[in-house]
Write a protein that holds these residues in place. Structure first.
Motif, short mmCIF file in Angstrom:
data_model
loop_
_atom_site.label_atom_id
_atom_site.label_comp_id
_atom_site.label_asym_id
_atom_site.label_seq_id
_atom_site.Cartn_x
_atom_site.Cartn_y
_atom_site.Cartn_z
N PHE A 226 24.61 18.56 7.75
CA PHE A 226 25.47 16.96 7.52
C PHE A 226 26.80 17.23 7.38
CE2 PHE A 226 25.29 17.00 3.48
CZ PHE A 226 26.77 15.97 3.24
N ALA A 227 27.03 18.08 7.23
CA ALA A 227 28.45 18.81 6.62
C ALA A 227 29.85 19.36 7.66
CB ALA A 227 28.54 18.83 5.32
N LYS A 228 28.58 20.07 8.77
CA LYS A 228 29.04 20.93 9.46
C LYS A 228 29.73 20.75 10.39
CE LYS A 228 27.57 23.65 13.88
NZ LYS A 228 26.71 23.83 15.03
N ASP A 229 31.29 21.38 10.03
CA ASP A 229 32.51 21.71 11.26
C ASP A 229 33.63 21.28 9.76
OD1 ASP A 229 31.79 22.77 13.03
OD2 ASP A 229 31.66 20.92 14.05
N LEU A 230 32.68 20.55 8.34
CA LEU A 230 33.87 20.12 7.36
C LEU A 230 34.55 21.06 6.75
CD1 LEU A 230 32.96 17.93 4.37
CD2 LEU A 230 34.30 20.20 4.23
N LYS A 231 36.26 21.11 6.98
CA LYS A 231 36.90 22.73 6.11
C LYS A 231 37.67 22.35 5.16
CE LYS A 231 39.96 25.62 8.46
NZ LYS A 231 40.86 25.71 9.55
N GLY B 79 64.74 23.42 -2.28
CA GLY B 79 65.02 23.87 -4.02
C GLY B 79 63.29 24.99 -4.01
N ASP B 80 63.84 25.58 -5.87
CA ASP B 80 62.23 26.72 -6.53
C ASP B 80 61.02 25.81 -6.13
OD1 ASP B 80 64.46 28.75 -6.38
OD2 ASP B 80 64.59 28.52 -8.06
N THR B 81 60.30 25.64 -6.17
CA THR B 81 58.79 25.74 -6.16
C THR B 81 58.08 26.03 -5.73
OG1 THR B 81 59.82 23.54 -4.48
CG2 THR B 81 57.31 23.83 -4.33
N ASN B 82 57.25 25.65 -6.80
CA ASN B 82 55.42 26.34 -6.76
C ASN B 82 54.31 25.05 -6.04
OD1 ASN B 82 56.45 27.73 -8.11
ND2 ASN B 82 55.76 28.69 -9.69
N GLU B 83 53.49 25.58 -4.88
CA GLU B 83 52.90 24.04 -4.40
C GLU B 83 51.66 24.72 -4.60
OE1 GLU B 83 53.31 22.08 -0.85
OE2 GLU B 83 52.37 23.76 -0.67
N THR B 84 50.81 23.26 -5.10
CA THR B 84 49.19 23.97 -5.17
C THR B 84 48.63 22.87 -4.48
OG1 THR B 84 49.03 24.82 -6.91
CG2 THR B 84 47.30 24.24 -6.19
N ARG B 85 48.07 23.27 -3.62
CA ARG B 85 47.08 21.95 -2.15
C ARG B 85 46.00 22.16 -2.07
NH1 ARG B 85 51.43 19.99 2.41
NH2 ARG B 85 52.92 19.04 1.69
N ILE B 86 45.17 21.30 -1.41
CA ILE B 86 44.00 21.37 -1.32
C ILE B 86 43.39 20.38 -0.55
CG2 ILE B 86 41.06 21.09 -1.75
CD1 ILE B 86 42.40 22.01 -4.82
N PHE B 87 42.62 20.96 0.82
CA PHE B 87 42.69 19.67 2.15
C PHE B 87 41.37 19.74 2.47
CE2 PHE B 87 46.80 21.87 2.82
CZ PHE B 87 47.72 20.99 3.12
N ILE B 88 40.84 18.45 2.56
CA ILE B 88 39.52 18.41 3.11
C ILE B 88 39.80 17.78 3.88
CG2 ILE B 88 37.05 17.76 2.75
CD1 ILE B 88 38.19 18.06 -0.05
N ASP B 89 38.87 18.61 5.19
CA ASP B 89 38.91 17.77 7.12
C ASP B 89 37.63 17.26 6.69
OD1 ASP B 89 41.63 18.21 7.45
OD2 ASP B 89 41.21 19.98 7.68
N PHE B 90 37.19 16.00 7.45
CA PHE B 90 35.97 16.33 7.92
C PHE B 90 35.64 15.59 8.91
CE2 PHE B 90 31.40 14.28 5.47
CZ PHE B 90 31.19 14.90 6.98
N PRO B 91 35.40 16.13 10.30
CA PRO B 91 35.87 15.42 11.29
C PRO B 91 34.17 15.15 11.71
CG PRO B 91 34.98 17.68 11.62
CD PRO B 91 35.41 17.70 10.31
N ILE B 92 34.42 13.35 11.55
CA ILE B 92 33.14 12.43 12.59
C ILE B 92 32.83 12.23 13.56
CG2 ILE B 92 32.17 10.22 12.12
CD1 ILE B 92 34.10 9.91 10.06
N LYS B 93 31.80 12.56 14.20
CA LYS B 93 31.24 12.72 15.76
C LYS B 93 30.73 11.33 15.72
CE LYS B 93 30.77 18.04 16.15
NZ LYS B 93 31.49 18.40 14.68
N PHE B 94 30.94 10.91 17.27
CA PHE B 94 30.52 8.85 17.74
C PHE B 94 29.20 9.51 18.60
CE2 PHE B 94 34.19 8.68 15.59
CZ PHE B 94 34.27 7.24 14.40
#
Length: 286
Positions: free
Chosen positions: A246-251, A270-285
């Motif tokens: 059901f979560a196919k293509d969730l990235k 400026g001097d930066t340390n960056e931590t990020r988490i992305f969740i992309d969930f396409p919804i198909k109609f």
């Protein structure tokens, strides 16, 4: 579009309102043309809070064959910018499941007197050189699950390459040396070495790892007499795309960047340390 691209790095994406026509009537040729009259940033709560008057966009992308393609896009945003983008890419197949790819891409931008010229360090009312030219060349060697890319990027003109603030979208920089820093300050030159690993070849389909190091120099620092500042970034990203269910293509993408500069204001971060988490969930109609 390289000249009008909405920011998708926030929970609520930036959006434009208008009309875009895309044509595939001619084989291997894509044509686009559009007019947009509203632009709302992720942090805005009212429609068109960015006060876009009018943005015309147009462009074409053509696939000559399986190895070669090229594109051109343009934008005219009233009282802000006139921008043109050109790219060409060629892929050369080699023996033993390997290939060598070459890509060139560049922007030519004319900032109008009312535009945001952040990287110039001068008021928006300036009338001298309001032109910017930024381009990059990259080459990638791929073999099986592995690929290595090297890139060179150069920025010239009276000001640096600026985007987002001029109602062209928060991701309107389709160049290889764009990570946390875009290495797009006035006068800046930069080089990159990138490595990619597709772990699908090791029985983990959908899992990929990217690491890169970018070094930029010859930066004209905003509002100072410094014209030889430098910056450097170490980028890492692990991404996974669900393959079935059901979560196919969730990235999911987990990203960590270390950015350092020689002089305050060289890159705007400026001097930066960056931590990020992305969740992309396409919804198909249906």
């Amino acid at each position: 579009l390289p000249v009008l691209a909405s920011m998708t790095t926030r929970n609520t994406p930036e959006y434009f309102e208008g009309t875009l026509i895309t044509s595939h009537e001619i084989k291997d040729l894509e044509l686009v043309a559009g007019k947009f009259t509203k632009n709302q940033l992720p942090e805005h709560i009212a429609t068109d809070q960015n006060h876009l008057d009018r943005a015309y966009v147009w462009g074409a992308k053509y696939k000559f064959n399986d190895q070669l393609n090229a594109s051109y896009y343009g934008a005219d945003i009233k009282d802000k910018i006139e921008r043109h983008y050109v790219s060409a890419a060629y892929k050369q197949p080699l023996a033993n499941d390997s290939s060598l790819s070459y890509e060139w891409a560049g922007y030519s931008t004319k900032f109008k007197p009312g535009a945001d010229t952040y990287f110039s360090g001068k008021p928006n009312t300036r009338t001298e050189d309001l032109n910017n030219y930024i381009w990059a060349f990259s080459t990638t060697y791929s073999q099986g699950a592995h690929s290595v890319m090297g890139a060179y990027q150069q920025n010239t003109g009276g000001i640096g390459y600026d985007y987002g603030a001029n109602q062209d979208g928060g991701q309107s920089i389709y160049l290889p040396n764009s990570y946390l820093s875009d290495f797009n300050s006035k006068g800046e030159k930069s080089v990159q070495l990138q490595y990619n690993l597709d772990l699908g070849a090791y029985n983990v389909p959908g899992l990929k790892w990217t690491t890169a190091f970018v070094y930029g120099w010859d930066i004209d620092v905003i509002g100072t007499n410094i014209d030889n500042a430098n910056e450097r970034e170490f980028f890492n990203q692990l991404s996974y795309t669900v393959q079935s269910g059901f979560a196919k293509d969730l990235k999911i993408r987990a990203r960590y960047s270390i950015l350092r500069e020689s002089d305050v204001g060289a890159n705007g971060y400026g001097d930066t340390n960056e931590t990020r988490i992305f969740i992309d969930f396409p919804i198909k109609f249906l």
